[in-house]
Write an enzyme that holds these catalytic residues in place. Structure first.
Site, PDB file in Angstrom:
ATOM      1  CG  ASP A   1      -9.746 -13.477 -21.260  1.00 38.83           C
ATOM      2  OD1 ASP A   1     -10.341 -13.901 -22.263  1.00 38.83           O
ATOM      3  OD2 ASP A   1     -10.329 -12.950 -20.298  1.00 38.83           O
TER       4      ASP A   1
ATOM      5  CG  HIS B   1     -13.979 -12.885 -19.289  1.00 34.25           C
ATOM      6  ND1 HIS B   1     -12.926 -13.535 -19.896  1.00 34.25           N
ATOM      7  CD2 HIS B   1     -15.047 -13.714 -19.415  1.00 34.25           C
ATOM      8  CE1 HIS B   1     -13.346 -14.696 -20.368  1.00 34.25           C
ATOM      9  NE2 HIS B   1     -14.636 -14.834 -20.086  1.00 34.25           N
TER      10      HIS B   1
HETATM   11  P1  NAI Z   1     -24.326 -25.389 -20.792  1.00 29.31           P
HETATM   12  O1  NAI Z   1     -25.705 -24.976 -21.134  1.00 29.31           O
HETATM   13  O2  NAI Z   1     -23.712 -26.530 -21.520  1.00 29.31           O
HETATM   14  O3  NAI Z   1     -24.232 -25.737 -19.242  1.00 29.31           O
HETATM   15  C1  NAI Z   1     -24.799 -24.918 -18.270  1.00 29.31           C
HETATM   16  C2  NAI Z   1     -25.328 -25.848 -17.197  1.00 29.31           C
HETATM   17  O4  NAI Z   1     -25.822 -25.025 -16.157  1.00 29.31           O
HETATM   18  C3  NAI Z   1     -26.481 -26.728 -17.679  1.00 29.31           C
HETATM   19  O5  NAI Z   1     -26.195 -28.087 -17.362  1.00 29.31           O
HETATM   20  C4  NAI Z   1     -27.691 -26.196 -16.918  1.00 29.31           C
HETATM   21  O6  NAI Z   1     -28.635 -27.201 -16.613  1.00 29.31           O
HETATM   22  C5  NAI Z   1     -27.004 -25.653 -15.672  1.00 29.31           C
HETATM   23  N1  NAI Z   1     -27.815 -24.681 -14.931  1.00 29.31           N
HETATM   24  C6  NAI Z   1     -28.564 -23.657 -15.411  1.00 29.31           C
HETATM   25  N2  NAI Z   1     -29.162 -23.007 -14.397  1.00 29.31           N
HETATM   26  C7  NAI Z   1     -28.762 -23.616 -13.262  1.00 29.31           C
HETATM   27  C8  NAI Z   1     -29.028 -23.401 -11.882  1.00 29.31           C
HETATM   28  N3  NAI Z   1     -29.848 -22.433 -11.478  1.00 29.31           N
HETATM   29  N4  NAI Z   1     -28.433 -24.223 -10.978  1.00 29.31           N
HETATM   30  C9  NAI Z   1     -27.625 -25.228 -11.371  1.00 29.31           C
HETATM   31  N5  NAI Z   1     -27.334 -25.479 -12.669  1.00 29.31           N
HETATM   32  C10 NAI Z   1     -27.899 -24.683 -13.587  1.00 29.31           C
HETATM   33  O7  NAI Z   1     -23.405 -24.064 -20.907  1.00 29.31           O
HETATM   34  P2  NAI Z   1     -21.824 -23.941 -20.910  1.00 29.31           P
HETATM   35  O8  NAI Z   1     -21.317 -23.966 -22.294  1.00 29.31           O
HETATM   36  O9  NAI Z   1     -21.283 -24.910 -19.929  1.00 29.31           O
HETATM   37  O10 NAI Z   1     -21.633 -22.427 -20.386  1.00 29.31           O
HETATM   38  C11 NAI Z   1     -21.982 -22.045 -19.065  1.00 29.31           C
HETATM   39  C12 NAI Z   1     -21.689 -20.574 -18.797  1.00 29.31           C
HETATM   40  O11 NAI Z   1     -20.280 -20.288 -18.877  1.00 29.31           O
HETATM   41  C13 NAI Z   1     -22.350 -19.609 -19.786  1.00 29.31           C
HETATM   42  O12 NAI Z   1     -22.867 -18.500 -19.082  1.00 29.31           O
HETATM   43  C14 NAI Z   1     -21.183 -19.143 -20.661  1.00 29.31           C
HETATM   44  O13 NAI Z   1     -21.414 -17.869 -21.227  1.00 29.31           O
HETATM   45  C15 NAI Z   1     -20.067 -19.100 -19.653  1.00 29.31           C
HETATM   46  N6  NAI Z   1     -18.708 -19.111 -20.238  1.00 29.31           N
HETATM   47  C16 NAI Z   1     -17.733 -18.417 -19.561  1.00 29.31           C
HETATM   48  C17 NAI Z   1     -16.451 -18.372 -20.024  1.00 29.31           C
HETATM   49  C18 NAI Z   1     -15.408 -17.615 -19.233  1.00 29.31           C
HETATM   50  O14 NAI Z   1     -14.262 -17.487 -19.730  1.00 29.31           O
HETATM   51  N7  NAI Z   1     -15.667 -17.090 -18.034  1.00 29.31           N
HETATM   52  C19 NAI Z   1     -16.072 -19.041 -21.283  1.00 29.31           C
HETATM   53  C20 NAI Z   1     -17.139 -19.792 -21.875  1.00 29.31           C
HETATM   54  C21 NAI Z   1     -18.416 -19.801 -21.374  1.00 29.31           C
END
Ligand code: NAI
Length: 340
Positions: free
Chosen positions: A176, A203
């Site tokens: 942010d 957030h």
């Molecule tokens: P993605 O689907 O590309 O990657 C997530 C990864 O986590 C995948 O490789 C999946 O296999 C892995 N995963 C799922 N469950 C797991 C577990 N129990 N143990 C280990 N690995 C596991 O998703 P992306 O785009 O990387 O987003 C991930 C998270 O980050 C989402 O929840 C999203 O909403 C959040 N996010 C947070 C932001 C922030 O500012 N805090 C900004 C953008 C996204």
């Protein structure tokens, strides 16, 4: 001259510090670029990358790929079978870690709110947090997984219940501030590195409250421009979700922001106290969890800084943010209360 120039560039990406870092979900959209940036952090010695056996790319592959860059950092991949509890399988991966970054989870799809994601992502975070409590209780656990506003209170309360320090659980809100800085820079022509807009509150949606009045460049902007920038910062995640047309949310900018938080945590642990906005257990407002500037020191969070002066517009926005944040914090607290 060519040789010394190239050596200078390479020196900048050497790594070679004293800290072990884990990225959980390290083969995902955020995870991969985040691993790259952490492998380049000068305070990192070792990087563990963990992901599921069903991940798009095996974590070993990500580790092998990163193992070929000119960094001193040792990179290891760990695969977790779906259905396995991390606390039963991640001892090597987590032992000795100073920082565990958690982007593991499901990303938001168009039309989906952060709350829709709560249960599934909170269960994933819980598995990881239980494993950190067992194998690296002194590590800062930086939660990127959404919805941060609810998952962080849930996990911090679980740490308290286990007799651990709830300040070890940190919600990553740096994106942010990164966005607010960049949007002001684009509008004013200033370099983004000269702009530092603290973003407080939470957030998600209206809980994201950029305090433009505390940044000298932003403070000179007309009130109508400030209102536009405020709204744009709140909605910036949705801008990316739509532009990616259902194929993911912010990954590269999030990795950049996660690495910025990681750098601040590790700099603090390495003896250079550093301030960065983060969402943590807090007493700077009436809410028990709040994002504001945090001082990171030797043991992680060492102080949550006061929110400072707000103008009338920001005070109104704080009231609005407080109402929504309270509900979202309560969702997390209920989860922790019911958790087995
Ligand atoms: P993605 O689907 O590309 O990657 C997530 C990864 O986590 C995948 O490789 C999946 O296999 C892995 N995963 C799922 N469950 C797991 C577990 N129990 N143990 C280990 N690995 C596991 O998703 P992306 O785009 O990387 O987003 C991930 C998270 O980050 C989402 O929840 C999203 O909403 C959040 N996010 C947070 C932001 C922030 O500012 N805090 C900004 C953008 C996204």
């Amino acid at each position: 001259m060519g040789a010394s120039c190239s050596a200078g560039i390479r020196k900048a990406i050497m790594g070679g510090g004293s800290h072990k870092v884990c990225v959980c979900g390290g083969a995902g959209g955020i995870g991969q670029p985040l691993c790259l940036l952490m492998a380049m952090d000068p305070n990192v010695r070792e990087l563990s990358i963990v992901d599921l056996n069903v991940a798009m790319v095996p974590p070993d592959g990500v580790a092998k790929d990163l193992g070929h860059i000119e960094s001193k950092v040792k990179v290891t991949g760990y695969v977790m079978e779906v259905g396995t509890a991390p606390k039963d399988s991640l001892e090597d991966c987590l032992s000795g870690c100073s920082l565990v970054l958690v982007p593991a989870g499901m990303p938001r799809k168009p039309g989906m709110t952060r709350d829709d994601l709560f249960k599934v992502n909170c269960d994933i975070a819980k598995g990881m947090v239980e494993a950190c409590a067992k194998f690296c209780p002194q590590a800062v656990v930086a939660l990127i997984v959404n919805p941060v506003n609810s998952i962080v209170p849930a996990m911090a309360e679980l740490y308290s219940k286990a007799g651990l320090d709830p300040w070890k659980i940190v919600g990553v809100t740096s994106l942010d501030s990164v966005r607010a800085n960049k949007f002001v820079a684009d509008l004013t022509g200033c370099h983004p590195s000269n702009i530092e807009v603290p973003v407080i509150g939470g957030h998600a949606g209206v809980t994201i409250l950029p305090v433009f009045s505390q940044d000298p460049t932003s403070a000179c902007l007309a009130p109508s421009k400030i209102e536009e920038l405020d709204k744009r910062t709140q909605d910036a995640g949705t801008e990316v979700v739509h532009a990616k047309n259902g194929k993911g949310s912010a990954t590269l900018s999030m990795a950049y922001a996660g690495a910025r938080l990681g750098r601040a945590v590790l700099a603090g642990m390495s003896g250079r106290p550093t301030v960065e906005c983060a969402y943590v257990k807090s007493d700077v407002t009436d809410l028990p969890y709040f994002a504001s500037q945090v001082l990171f020191g030797k043991g992680g969070v060492s102080r949550v800084l006061p929110i400072g002066q707000l103008n009338d517009y920001e005070k109104r926005r704080l009231n609005e943010a407080t109402v929504q944040l309270k509900t979202e914090i309560n969702t997390g607290l209920r989860y922790a209360k019911d958790a087995k």
